[in-house]
Design an enzyme around this catalytic site. Structure first.
Site: not given
Ligand code: NAD
Ligand code: NAD
Ligand code: ZN
Ligand code: ZN
Lengths: 371, 371
Positions: B127, B149, B191, B235, B245, B249, B253, B256, B260, B273
């Site tokens: 955990r 993340k 980025e 960041k 998020e 945040r 994107n 993106h 995407h 990417h």
């Protein structure tokens, strides 16, 4: 009858509702009661297993749909040996098929096995979605569904893979216990008695006053409501003081130190978890007496209550005391080679110590062998 | 050269250290620098993949062992298609074999794929155990390793299974970029340029002043340190204001939304990417111009910088504009059927809107087709 126990956590608070007949109202509970709408999205993924779903599946789904939810289901085989990454994958597959979103909810309808897996799926799908517990075993009601521990087993070790993830609601319908096998009921009772010893002397005394406790049918509706409420209060209080298991939460392991050793030495085949905990509590009680921390009379009362509940109080036959002693040292709770014990000092109060001499443990275990 | 960027979070803070030659000092970094000992346990499980481990494995392990750590390793095949529950299981197996404890640490030595998987293993083993990131791609340094993340892919969808789990330390050694393929370097630069547009006009201007940016060897050590420091600051700032998020945040994107769509419409095979993000930034910039939110001159500067970095600024040949428009609507970021866009208003500032008319999107995409 209805009690609502708030669980206050720094990040998120939620309620444990204990409501007889609550399953019929499941949909409404999920919309939210009174001042606290739950704000769940439309989609619910219900996770359950065949023996439970057979009794309560239709009722749950009907109530959810009537309240306007869309319900998908994932029915996993029953039993600890299916609490695996493979079952988890099945939940993920259904989640994907039904395009579960961040606002969606995974709902566990079942015992601790279903609750732990469904909770871990909710913890990890899209990095965490809503989770609701509808526990259907006594053990899950008073223990597994509260506290946010979720997870699955690794083929070589229990609960090794998991996460903390708090539910939005725990809904307990005591009526679902009617179909629970008696042995499972007694296993849950072991944890209830544990709360009496570690936290709630009044609960302990109420249990003492009941004539029989070995089957649900001897327990009045009032006493059952009281058992559930007081047990949930005890666990909720402890876990909200110590969400991530750094201190106080350890007292919940009363009876579990030796209990785990007995379970693992008998390969999880002879006694179930609650039975092992019962044996562990007897041992811890006698250790406390041997160390002059607890009165023999209190230890006798604990023994009598466990016996009245139909729980074992002796070691399973043929068990090797030395093997148990060795196994204690590989327990998770071992620190620097010293075994940590939770020992009672009064009914309702325990203390934590790692100063139990090995020969006291052996002596107590020898006295607990079957004759 | 060395910069240390603190990431302040309510539950736990940690540092991003950018230190040339830091890998040789890895062990010391893990003991802790200055006033902040990290208090990690003795056992470290290093997760990496062959192309990276070949270059940096021995150095990392030697340094860790010299600092007194015991190191186990799990080397997983390189590439996005191995970012799966099956790879995760391999990490768990090594964790079990080496009896990783709550105080133990999983260390990711690699790009975002390794970092995401190792981080998720650390989030879920017992955990949650300690996690350290040693990113070795530019993208992982400025993006993937920061923000907590973690996760793996479902066979039918990227990053669907995951958790938030913050590292104890991110150690960036710019020298490890020397072996990174040029195309991967440029992907990371996309980025970096993104941070210039959404957050840091000075970073953008410094990049503009550099003669070439398409390969690492044209970038001075000073500029590289500045690129890394400013990007990580951007960041870190954004994610520490919005750990889970919910708001700010979203600006990360930028580029993106359409990026995407381009990635998924080309089945992740034609552009990587970063390249997709570059295309997406050009599109977002032109949408902002069309809506009178941004000056054409600024959009031109963005275009020129992307071109100087060797990044694509046109749609891949043969791509169907209508397919992209349709794909936009199934993107995670869609709310109530409206696509959410991050659009620049100045270099260094963006705004969030879901009011972009579909025909503006189509027009801009048509203008971006290869001729
Ligand atoms: N998360 C926690 O904090 C926590 C705490 C304690 C235990 N646990 C976990 O809980 C699990 C044990 O849970 P359990 O004791 O509930 O066992 P269980 O979930 O396996 O349920 C026991 C059996 O009863 C059946 N059943 C459940 N409800 C029923 C009902 N109402 N009627 C008829 N049959 C029913 C189940 O199908 C199963 O066969 C273990 O995996 C343990 O690790 C977790
Ligand atoms: N967690 C987050 O917040 C976040 C953010 C962005 C991206 N990501 C994830 O990151 C992944 C992409 O990461 P990436 O771009 O670093 O790709 P990657 O990890 O696949 O690395 C790219 C390639 O470079 C190789 N490589 C890495 N470092 C090297 C070095 N120093 N020298 C030589 N070769 C090296 C790798 O083996 C790999 O083949 C995706 O899975 C994406 O989902 C995560
Ligand atoms: Zn228990
Ligand atoms: Zn990106």
């Amino acid at each position: 009858m209805k009690s609502v126990i708030p669980v206050e956590l720094p990040q998120q608070s939620y309620d444990i509702a204990i409501a007889s007949g609550g399953l019929e109202q499941l949909g409404n509970w999920l919309i939210g009661h009174g001042s606290q709408p739950l704000k769940l999205g439309k989609k619910i993924l219900l996770v359950s297993s065949p023996p439970i779903f057979k009794h309560y599946g239709t009722q749950a789904i009907t109530s959810l749909e009537q309240a306007g939810f869309t319900v998908a289901q994932c029915i996993l085989p029953a039993g600890e040996r299916y609490k695996t990454p493979a079952s988890l994958q099945k939940i993920y597959d259904v989640a994907l098929e039904n395009r579960l979103e961040r606002s969606s909810t995974i709902l566990a309808l079942g015992g601790g096995v279903i609750g732990d897996m469904a909770g871990f799926a909710a913890a990890t799908w899209l990095r965490g979605i809503n989770f609701v517990q509808v526990p259907t075993t006594l053990l899950a009601m008073v223990d597994a569904s509260i506290g946010g521990k979720t997870g699955v087993n690794h083929p070589h070790g229990k609960n090794l893979i998991g996460a903390f993830h708090q539910p939005k609601l725990v809904l307990i319908d005591p009526q679902t216990l009617k179909t629970l096998p008696a042995r499972e009921f007694r296993a849950g009772m072991a944890e209830v008695i544990k709360y009496g010893i570690i936290w709630d002397a009044e609960l302990f005394e109420k249990l003492e006053q009941s004539q029989r406790l070995d089957q649900l049918r001897y327990v009045s509706d009032d006493l059952l409501q009281e058992i559930l409420t007081r047990s949930c209060q005890a666990k909720a209080h402890v876990v909200s003081k110590d969400e991530k298991e750094s201190g106080l939460r350890a007292i919940l392991n009363y009876g579990h130190t030796i209990g785990h050793a007995v379970e693992s030495e008998t390969k999880y085949k002879i006694v179930n978890h609650g039975e092992a905990v019962a044996i562990g509590m007897v041992a811890a009680g006698q250790i406390a007496v041997a160390l002059d921390m607890w009165e023999q009379a209190s230890s006798d009362r604990q023994l009598a209550l466990l016996e009245k509940t139909g729980l074992p109080t002796k070691l399973p036959g043929g068990l090797d005391i030395e093997a148990i002693a060795a196994s204690l040292l590989t327990d998770k709770k071992v620190k620097d080679g010293r075994v940590r014990f939770i020992l009672p000092t009064q009914i309702g109060t325990v203390t934590i110590t790692d100063e139990v001499p090995a020969d006291v443990i052996r002596q107590v275990l020898h006295a607990m062998q079957q004759t």
